[in-house]
Design an enzyme around this catalytic site. Structure first.
Site, PDB file in Angstrom:
ATOM      1  N   ALA A  91     -12.751  34.592  -1.756  1.00 58.79           N
ATOM      2  CA  ALA A  91     -13.038  33.645  -0.758  1.00 58.79           C
ATOM      3  C   ALA A  91     -13.278  33.800   0.248  1.00 58.79           C
ATOM      4  O   ALA A  91     -11.238  34.848   1.197  1.00 58.79           O
ATOM      5  CB  ALA A  91     -12.789  32.560  -0.634  1.00 58.79           C
ATOM      6  N   LYS A  92     -13.765  33.954   0.617  1.00 58.08           N
ATOM      7  CA  LYS A  92     -13.496  35.352   2.181  1.00 58.08           C
ATOM      8  C   LYS A  92     -12.972  33.674   3.490  1.00 58.08           C
ATOM      9  O   LYS A  92     -14.480  33.549   3.919  1.00 58.08           O
ATOM     10  CB  LYS A  92     -14.460  36.053   3.160  1.00 58.08           C
ATOM     11  CG  LYS A  92     -14.275  36.672   3.702  1.00 58.08           C
ATOM     12  CD  LYS A  92     -15.033  38.637   3.768  1.00 58.08           C
ATOM     13  CE  LYS A  92     -16.483  38.389   4.338  1.00 58.08           C
ATOM     14  NZ  LYS A  92     -17.086  38.960   5.047  1.00 58.08           N
ATOM     15  N   ILE A  93     -12.639  33.689   4.271  1.00 63.00           N
ATOM     16  CA  ILE A  93     -12.558  32.882   4.948  1.00 63.00           C
ATOM     17  C   ILE A  93     -11.642  33.434   6.669  1.00 63.00           C
ATOM     18  O   ILE A  93     -11.081  34.189   6.870  1.00 63.00           O
ATOM     19  CB  ILE A  93     -11.259  31.809   4.204  1.00 63.00           C
ATOM     20  CG1 ILE A  93     -11.712  31.340   3.102  1.00 63.00           C
ATOM     21  CG2 ILE A  93     -10.567  30.633   5.272  1.00 63.00           C
ATOM     22  CD1 ILE A  93     -10.949  30.700   2.803  1.00 63.00           C
TER      23      ILE A  93
END
Ligand code: G3P
Length: 223
Positions: A91-93
């Site tokens: 998950a790239k946030i």
């Protein structure tokens, strides 16, 4: 330094996979939107289908980004993305206070996480404090505002080394081979490179000329 492909395009991913040099793929809403032209249903749902296909094509880590900016929604969307392939999806946030809360929760659930849109050493420090797995500093966009983007990579790598930080650095917003060379010289862990630039990395005028000369010389023997 290892290589990620910065793309959500299926053909590009298939082509680079064949070269056997790929360690991962980075996507983002902009890259996925390019693959979703003329769709009539929910774009997030459609983008998950693209990510599913990518996961099937290549067994590497794939960074995928939620589009919401509020903590609970970031977590909710990230969980949907992670469900596609808990082994492959990270998950790239974007790094914000809401993003920090989301990463904390996802880490508690033992998922891999990354912070993106990193533009300063202070942001990289906050990301390290959050013990995120990866950060994505954007060098090209710093060049766009008159800074030397790769100087940030030098600063981050120096400080991360000093404190033995476990967070890995994926250099992003890479626009030219100079960005890649500098990233390697400064000790970046990964660089995420657009499709065309990978071919620019591997090509050299003298290699092309050299191959032609080998062929020409070989053919002379046969005559
Ligand atoms: O890796 C992030 C990248 O996709 C953004 O690149 O060229 O839009 O700054 P760019």
């Amino acid at each position: 330094m290892k290589l990620f492909l910065d793309s959500a395009n299926i053909e590009e991913i298939k082509n680079i996979k064949e070269l056997g040099i790929l360690n991962g793929i980075t996507t983002n809403p902009t890259l996925l939107a390019k693959q979703l032209l003329n769709i009539t249903s929910d774009p997030f749902k459609e983008s998950k289908k693209v990510l599913e296909e990518i996961c099937k094509i290549i067994d590497v880590e794939i960074l995928a980004e939620p589009v919401s900016t509020e903590y609970k929604k970031i977590v909710e969307e990230s969980l949907q993305l992670l469900k596609i392939s808990p082994k492959q999806i990270v998950a790239k946030i974007p790094l914000t206070s809401e993003g920090l809360k989301a990463v904390k929760e996802l880490k508690q659930k033992n998922f891999k996480t990354a912070f993106t849109l990193i533009f300063s050493l202070n942001q990289a420090l906050i990301a390290a404090m959050a013990e995120v797995d990866y950060i994505c500093p954007f060098v090209g966009r710093l060049d766009d505002i008159g800074q030397i983007g790769t100087d940030l990579i030098k600063e981050i790598m120096q400080v991360y080394k000093l404190y033995n930080v476990k967070t890995k650095v994926i250099v992003a917003s890479v626009r030219n081979v100079e960005h890649i060379k500098k990233s390697a010289q400064y000790g970046a862990d990964f660089v995420t490179v657009p499709y065309k630039l990978i071919y620019e990395m591997l090509s050299h005028e003298l290699t092309t000329k050299g191959i032609q000369k080998f062929i020409d010389d070989w053919n002379k023997v046969l005559i």
